[in-house]
Design a protein around this motif. Structure first.
Motif, PDB file in Angstrom:
ATOM      1  N   LEU A 213      53.587  34.837  47.419  1.00 45.26           N
ATOM      2  CA  LEU A 213      54.745  35.554  46.921  1.00 45.26           C
ATOM      3  C   LEU A 213      55.217  36.536  47.975  1.00 45.26           C
ATOM      4  O   LEU A 213      54.431  37.361  48.461  1.00 45.26           O
ATOM      5  CB  LEU A 213      54.392  36.305  45.628  1.00 45.26           C
ATOM      6  N   ASP A 214      56.488  36.429  48.354  1.00 47.40           N
ATOM      7  CA  ASP A 214      57.063  37.275  49.403  1.00 47.40           C
ATOM      8  C   ASP A 214      56.243  37.204  50.686  1.00 47.40           C
ATOM      9  O   ASP A 214      56.050  38.211  51.372  1.00 47.40           O
ATOM     10  CB  ASP A 214      57.181  38.725  48.929  1.00 47.40           C
ATOM     11  N   GLY A 215      55.727  36.006  50.992  1.00 50.53           N
ATOM     12  CA  GLY A 215      54.988  35.792  52.225  1.00 50.53           C
ATOM     13  C   GLY A 215      53.558  36.296  52.214  1.00 50.53           C
ATOM     14  O   GLY A 215      52.878  36.225  53.237  1.00 50.53           O
ATOM     15  N   ARG A 216      53.085  36.794  51.077  1.00 49.87           N
ATOM     16  CA  ARG A 216      51.713  37.309  50.986  1.00 49.87           C
ATOM     17  C   ARG A 216      50.915  36.471  49.997  1.00 49.87           C
ATOM     18  O   ARG A 216      51.462  35.908  49.044  1.00 49.87           O
ATOM     19  CB  ARG A 216      51.718  38.772  50.531  1.00 49.87           C
ATOM     20  N   ARG A 217      49.596  36.418  50.226  1.00 48.52           N
ATOM     21  CA  ARG A 217      48.708  35.668  49.345  1.00 48.52           C
ATOM     22  C   ARG A 217      48.077  36.623  48.328  1.00 48.52           C
ATOM     23  O   ARG A 217      47.625  37.705  48.672  1.00 48.52           O
ATOM     24  CB  ARG A 217      47.599  34.973  50.145  1.00 48.52           C
ATOM     25  N   ARG A 218      48.059  36.178  47.078  1.00 45.72           N
ATOM     26  CA  ARG A 218      47.424  36.930  46.015  1.00 45.72           C
ATOM     27  C   ARG A 218      46.460  35.995  45.289  1.00 45.72           C
ATOM     28  O   ARG A 218      46.803  34.839  45.046  1.00 45.72           O
ATOM     29  CB  ARG A 218      48.464  37.477  45.030  1.00 45.72           C
ATOM     30  N   ALA A 219      45.289  36.489  44.945  1.00 45.48           N
ATOM     31  CA  ALA A 219      44.282  35.656  44.291  1.00 45.48           C
ATOM     32  C   ALA A 219      43.823  36.315  43.001  1.00 45.48           C
ATOM     33  O   ALA A 219      43.838  37.546  42.867  1.00 45.48           O
ATOM     34  CB  ALA A 219      43.095  35.425  45.218  1.00 45.48           C
ATOM     35  N   ALA A 220      43.444  35.498  42.024  1.00 42.46           N
ATOM     36  CA  ALA A 220      42.967  36.010  40.746  1.00 42.46           C
ATOM     37  C   ALA A 220      42.053  34.973  40.107  1.00 42.46           C
ATOM     38  O   ALA A 220      42.101  33.782  40.434  1.00 42.46           O
ATOM     39  CB  ALA A 220      44.127  36.338  39.817  1.00 42.46           C
ATOM     40  N   THR A 221      41.247  35.434  39.185  1.00 44.01           N
ATOM     41  CA  THR A 221      40.366  34.572  38.416  1.00 44.01           C
ATOM     42  C   THR A 221      40.935  34.371  37.024  1.00 44.01           C
ATOM     43  O   THR A 221      41.250  35.339  36.326  1.00 44.01           O
ATOM     44  CB  THR A 221      38.958  35.175  38.306  1.00 44.01           C
ATOM     45  N   VAL A 222      41.089  33.099  36.638  1.00 40.39           N
ATOM     46  CA  VAL A 222      41.577  32.771  35.307  1.00 40.39           C
ATOM     47  C   VAL A 222      40.382  32.673  34.373  1.00 40.39           C
ATOM     48  O   VAL A 222      39.488  31.841  34.572  1.00 40.39           O
ATOM     49  CB  VAL A 222      42.357  31.446  35.314  1.00 40.39           C
ATOM     50  N   LEU A 223      40.341  33.531  33.370  1.00 37.37           N
ATOM     51  CA  LEU A 223      39.241  33.548  32.417  1.00 37.37           C
ATOM     52  C   LEU A 223      39.513  32.589  31.256  1.00 37.37           C
ATOM     53  O   LEU A 223      40.677  32.258  30.970  1.00 37.37           O
ATOM     54  CB  LEU A 223      39.034  34.963  31.890  1.00 37.37           C
ATOM     55  N   PRO A 224      38.459  32.128  30.576  1.00 38.29           N
ATOM     56  CA  PRO A 224      38.663  31.139  29.500  1.00 38.29           C
ATOM     57  C   PRO A 224      39.627  31.599  28.418  1.00 38.29           C
ATOM     58  O   PRO A 224      40.314  30.777  27.811  1.00 38.29           O
ATOM     59  CB  PRO A 224      37.248  30.937  28.953  1.00 38.29           C
ATOM     60  N   HIS A 225      39.698  32.898  28.156  1.00 41.03           N
ATOM     61  CA  HIS A 225      40.564  33.372  27.072  1.00 41.03           C
ATOM     62  C   HIS A 225      41.987  33.684  27.536  1.00 41.03           C
ATOM     63  O   HIS A 225      42.827  34.076  26.718  1.00 41.03           O
ATOM     64  CB  HIS A 225      39.962  34.627  26.434  1.00 41.03           C
TER      65      HIS A 225
END
Length: 378
Positions: free
Chosen positions: A294-306
């Motif tokens: 997004l806007d040339g930058r990388r963002r990471a996250a963990t998707v939880l089961p809920h």
């Protein structure tokens, strides 16, 4: 607002680089004008330092962020610039019910207040087809993106024709009618406006006519403005999902080229829009990893089961990820799936071409694979 379209060429003077979709800017309210009992036109001052940020194409929208009682509301509104008022931005806002931003805007918003907005985004635009007949069909406040699109087409291409059909309950609900009348006076030979009043009193004791446009009604309207599907006729539709879906079916049955039919919704009726994205069981048993560009930058996250959707996971650590409606309508969270698979329902803002190209709406998407990579800049 949402869209299922292909980008058009930029306006003269509008920056052509990749649009920045994140960030919030507080703009001063210079006027709140009541158009109907439940609709206002809010004009905002855009300072010189933000002119490039808020440069836009006709048909694009902004997201408004409203904080109230410890909560945050986001709503998307089409940019509908007032005639002859450079350096301003105008939103037409309708009250949908108590407690929302529309309620605040129609009852309490005043000159001198400030509103937080994101930069304009969206791809709802007329095809760049010279000497075309542009046929626009609006339902209710769906007129707000179509009115500036009509004006721009007429001024950009002296050989084109524009026919605009506006379906409203009564004549009192026809917002922007005065501005469209002025546009008609300016382009009397090339601009046609037709109003359809679905609840207007017919007089002579006949009572009100309370009926939504059906397929036969759309057929008659298209014939009335001499709209014949062909290589030099384009269509733009905006309004409730039922009206837009009916018009799309009529145009498809009439042989209209899908690439020349652009559409946008501002409400849904709870129906699904197309099949879920690529088949596969959502990864609900365990966690998944999502990486977003997004806007040339990388963002990471963990998707939880809920987590209901990928958006919820991203927002936990990256609140600048764009979204507004969470219902698959506005298209603010549109992103391309670069790797992995997702499944999603209620993809109202996407059409078959978008899905085939790998796009999804992050507010509705759930993971089918342990790793997902998304590109919001695509």
């Amino acid at each position: 607002m949402n869209t299922a379209t292909i980008p058009a060429a930029p306006l003269d003077g509008v920056a052509t680089g990749p649009p920045r979709r994140t960030g919030w800017h507080a703009l001063d309210v210079t006027e709140v004008r009541h158009l109907t009992a439940d609709t206002v036109a809010v004009t905002l001052d855009v300072p010189a330092a933000l002119r490039d940020v808020f440069a836009h194409h006709p048909g694009q929208h902004v997201t408004v962020r409203h904080r109230r009682a410890g909560t945050e509301l986001r709503r998307s509104y089409s940019v509908c610039p007032p005639p002859h008022a450079p350096g301003t931005l105008r939103l037409v806002i309708k009250r949908a019910g108590p407690g929302g931003f529309g309620d605040h805007a129609t009852t309490r918003l005043a000159r001198g207040d400030r509103i937080e907005l994101s930069p304009p985004t969206g791809m709802f635009a007329l095809p760049e087809l010279p000497c075309a007949h542009h046929v626009l069909l609006a339902g209710g406040t769906g007129i707000t993106p179509l009115a500036p699109m009509a004006a721009h087409a007429l001024r950009r291409d002296p050989a084109c024709r524009v026919s605009l059909v506006h379906s409203v309950r009564t004549s009192a609900d026809a917002v922007l009618a005065d501005e469209l009348a002025e546009l008609k006076d300016e382009f009397v030979d090339r601009f046609t406006v037709l109003y359809v009043l679905t609840r207007e009193d017919r007089g002579s004791g006949g009572g009100p006519l309370a009926r939504r446009l059906d397929a036969s009604g759309v057929h008659r309207l298209l014939a009335a403005v001499d709209a014949r599907p062909g290589p030099d006729t384009t269509f733009a539709l905006c309004g409730p999902s039922g009206l837009v879906a009916t018009a799309r079916r009529v145009l498809a049955d009439g042989g209209a080229d899908p690439s020349l039919v652009r559409w946008e919704l501002f409400t849904t009726d709870g129906t699904e829009s197309g099949p879920p994205e690529p088949a596969g069981r959502a990864a609900r048993a365990g966690e998944a990893r999502v990486t977003a560009l997004l806007d040339g930058r990388r963002r990471a996250a963990t998707v939880l089961p809920h987590d209901p959707a990928l958006l919820d996971a991203l927002l936990r650590t990256h609140p600048d990820v764009p979204y507004a409606c969470r219902e698959g309508v506005c298209g603010s969270c549109r992103a391309k799936v670069l790797s992995g698979q997702v499944t999603a329902d209620r993809q109202h803002a996407l059409d078959e071409r978008d899905r085939a190209a790998g796009y999804t709406l992050v507010c509705r998407a759930r993971p089918c694979t342990p790793e997902i990579t998304l590109d919001f800049d695509a």
